[in-house]
Write a protein that holds these residues in place. Structure first.
Motif, short mmCIF file in Angstrom:
data_model
loop_
_atom_site.label_atom_id
_atom_site.label_comp_id
_atom_site.label_asym_id
_atom_site.label_seq_id
_atom_site.Cartn_x
_atom_site.Cartn_y
_atom_site.Cartn_z
N GLY A 78 10.45 112.86 19.54
CA GLY A 78 9.56 113.15 18.43
C GLY A 78 9.51 111.96 17.49
O GLY A 78 10.27 111.00 17.63
N PHE A 79 8.62 112.01 16.50
CA PHE A 79 8.56 110.98 15.47
C PHE A 79 8.06 111.64 14.19
O PHE A 79 7.30 112.60 14.21
CB PHE A 79 7.66 109.82 15.89
CG PHE A 79 6.25 110.21 16.26
CD1 PHE A 79 5.26 110.29 15.30
CD2 PHE A 79 5.92 110.48 17.59
CE1 PHE A 79 3.96 110.65 15.65
CE2 PHE A 79 4.63 110.84 17.94
CZ PHE A 79 3.64 110.93 16.97
N ASP A 80 8.53 111.12 13.06
CA ASP A 80 8.23 111.73 11.77
C ASP A 80 6.96 111.17 11.14
O ASP A 80 6.06 111.90 10.76
CB ASP A 80 9.42 111.56 10.82
CG ASP A 80 10.67 112.23 11.33
OD1 ASP A 80 10.55 113.28 12.00
OD2 ASP A 80 11.78 111.71 11.07
N ASP A 81 6.89 109.86 11.03
CA ASP A 81 5.77 109.20 10.36
C ASP A 81 4.57 109.19 11.30
O ASP A 81 4.65 108.63 12.40
CB ASP A 81 6.17 107.78 10.01
CG ASP A 81 5.10 107.02 9.23
OD1 ASP A 81 3.96 107.54 9.10
OD2 ASP A 81 5.39 105.90 8.77
N PRO A 82 3.43 109.78 10.93
CA PRO A 82 2.27 109.78 11.82
C PRO A 82 1.74 108.38 12.11
O PRO A 82 0.98 108.19 13.07
CB PRO A 82 1.23 110.61 11.06
CG PRO A 82 1.66 110.55 9.62
CD PRO A 82 3.15 110.48 9.65
N HIS A 83 2.15 107.40 11.32
CA HIS A 83 1.72 106.02 11.58
C HIS A 83 2.62 105.32 12.59
O HIS A 83 2.30 104.20 13.04
CB HIS A 83 1.72 105.21 10.27
CG HIS A 83 0.61 105.61 9.33
ND1 HIS A 83 -0.69 105.19 9.48
CD2 HIS A 83 0.64 106.40 8.22
CE1 HIS A 83 -1.43 105.69 8.51
NE2 HIS A 83 -0.66 106.43 7.73
N GLU A 84 3.74 105.93 12.98
CA GLU A 84 4.67 105.27 13.89
C GLU A 84 4.02 104.84 15.21
O GLU A 84 4.29 103.74 15.71
CB GLU A 84 5.88 106.16 14.18
CG GLU A 84 6.91 105.50 15.09
CD GLU A 84 8.16 106.33 15.27
OE1 GLU A 84 8.69 106.38 16.39
OE2 GLU A 84 8.62 106.93 14.27
N PRO A 85 3.14 105.67 15.84
CA PRO A 85 2.51 105.23 17.09
C PRO A 85 1.70 103.94 16.95
O PRO A 85 1.42 103.30 17.97
CB PRO A 85 1.62 106.42 17.47
CG PRO A 85 2.34 107.60 16.90
CD PRO A 85 2.87 107.10 15.58
N GLY A 118 1.94 116.43 17.52
CA GLY A 118 3.02 115.52 17.21
C GLY A 118 4.26 116.23 16.70
O GLY A 118 4.26 116.80 15.62
N TYR A 119 5.32 116.20 17.50
CA TYR A 119 6.59 116.79 17.09
C TYR A 119 7.36 115.79 16.22
O TYR A 119 7.45 114.60 16.54
CB TYR A 119 7.45 117.11 18.31
CG TYR A 119 6.87 118.13 19.24
CD1 TYR A 119 7.23 119.47 19.14
CD2 TYR A 119 5.97 117.76 20.24
CE1 TYR A 119 6.71 120.43 20.01
CE2 TYR A 119 5.44 118.71 21.11
CZ TYR A 119 5.82 120.03 20.99
OH TYR A 119 5.30 120.96 21.85
N THR A 120 7.95 116.27 15.13
CA THR A 120 8.90 115.45 14.39
C THR A 120 10.20 115.39 15.19
O THR A 120 10.41 116.16 16.13
CB THR A 120 9.19 116.03 13.01
OG1 THR A 120 9.83 117.31 13.16
CG2 THR A 120 7.90 116.19 12.19
N ARG A 121 11.08 114.49 14.78
CA ARG A 121 12.37 114.39 15.46
C ARG A 121 13.17 115.69 15.32
O ARG A 121 13.80 116.14 16.27
CB ARG A 121 13.18 113.21 14.90
CG ARG A 121 12.62 111.85 15.32
CD ARG A 121 13.43 110.71 14.72
NE ARG A 121 12.99 109.43 15.27
CZ ARG A 121 11.97 108.72 14.79
NH1 ARG A 121 11.28 109.19 13.76
NH2 ARG A 121 11.61 107.58 15.35
N PHE A 122 13.12 116.27 14.13
CA PHE A 122 13.85 117.53 13.94
C PHE A 122 13.25 118.64 14.78
O PHE A 122 13.98 119.42 15.41
CB PHE A 122 13.84 117.95 12.46
CG PHE A 122 14.46 119.29 12.23
CD1 PHE A 122 15.84 119.44 12.20
CD2 PHE A 122 13.66 120.42 12.07
CE1 PHE A 122 16.42 120.69 12.01
CE2 PHE A 122 14.23 121.67 11.87
CZ PHE A 122 15.62 121.80 11.84
#
Length: 270
Positions: free
Chosen positions: A210-217, A185-189
């Protein structure tokens, strides 16, 4: 030995980056993944790998994330003896050979048709090969739908446009009755910064997903529930990294926020 000259677009060419990284890991004194098949495959491709400017951080990071995803596959297939394994954007990875599943497991290696054609020339036909464009709907129609599935997506997220990654994951999880999804999982940065990495710049592509929070999916409408977030800066295999990368990684491991910008493996149930 017959060598193949690849005819790939820049996105597809990223498979040679990960192939070369895993191949170089296999030739080190203290390999992390240690997949000699990857070294043999890299030698069979007529390609100037020097332009990729591979550094120890990318070699070690690629090998470590592959190892952790392999572990997730092995754990799932050990408890689901009749599972279906879906390796999305498989490239020329030899994950099936490393995981060595039982004969009851159906393994599907999925990538663009051009990649699958090259894969068929270079690798034994031990898995089911499916050449599709994952950004288009309907790619699951050729897959069984009545068995638990282990879905692996390594290095796929940042190279897909818009919300197509969300869409393809929804299509996969609604196709199967139950299973797991494992991805790096890549973060946005991290996804934004990737386009400035020398190896990615050499291929002339820009990554932005990318997404930061691992719960976002869990909000993607795919029925996902986070099982585990592994921060790979804290993995025991970091002891195998060369110096000064090992010291830098251990320093990064002290901060969860910084560790998420490096390398993480996410596992979800559905």
């Amino acid at each position: 030995m017959l060598r193949i000259r690849p005819d790939l677009n820049p996105i597809q060419e990223t498979l040679l980056l990960t192939l070369r990284a895993r191949a170089l890991d296999a030739t080190t004194r203290t390999p992390i993944l240690g997949d000699t098949h990857q070294a043999e495959l890299a030698d069979r491709i007529d390609y100037d790998y020097t332009k990729l400017k591979l550094k120890p951080s990318l070699i070690c990071g690629t090998a470590l994330r592959a190892k952790k995803l392999d572990d997730a596959v092995r754990a799932f297939t050990a408890t689901h003896r009749n599972a279906v394994v879906i390796d999305l954007g498989c490239g020329l990875d030899t994950r099936m050979l490393r995981c060595d599943p039982s004969a009851d497991v159906d393994w599907y290696d999925i990538d663009y048709p051009e990649v699958v054609e090259m894969r068929g020339q270079l690798l034994p036909h031990s898995s089911h090969l499916l050449g599709v464009d994952l950004t288009q709907p309907g790619w699951t129609e050729q897959l069984p739908a009545d068995r638990p599935a282990m879905i692996v997506a390594e290095g796929l997220l940042p190279f897909l446009p818009g919300d197509t990654f969300h869409t393809l994951i929804r299509e996969a999880t609604t196709h199967f009755p139950t299973g797991e999804l494992a991805l790096n999982g890549y973060t946005r940065f991290a996804a934004w910064a990737m386009k400035y990495h020398p190896s990615i710049k050499a291929l002339g592509i820009s990554a932005a997903q990318g997404f930061d929070d691992p719960h976002e999916p869990e909000t993607w409408g795919a029925g996902l529930k986070l099982i585990e977030e592994q921060l790979l800066t804290r993995a025991p295999e970091v002891a195998l990294f060369p110096q000064p990368l090992r010291a830098m990684t251990r320093a990064t491991a002290l901060s969860p926020a910084l560790s998420r910008q490096a390398n993480r493996i996410l596992r979800y149930g559905f």
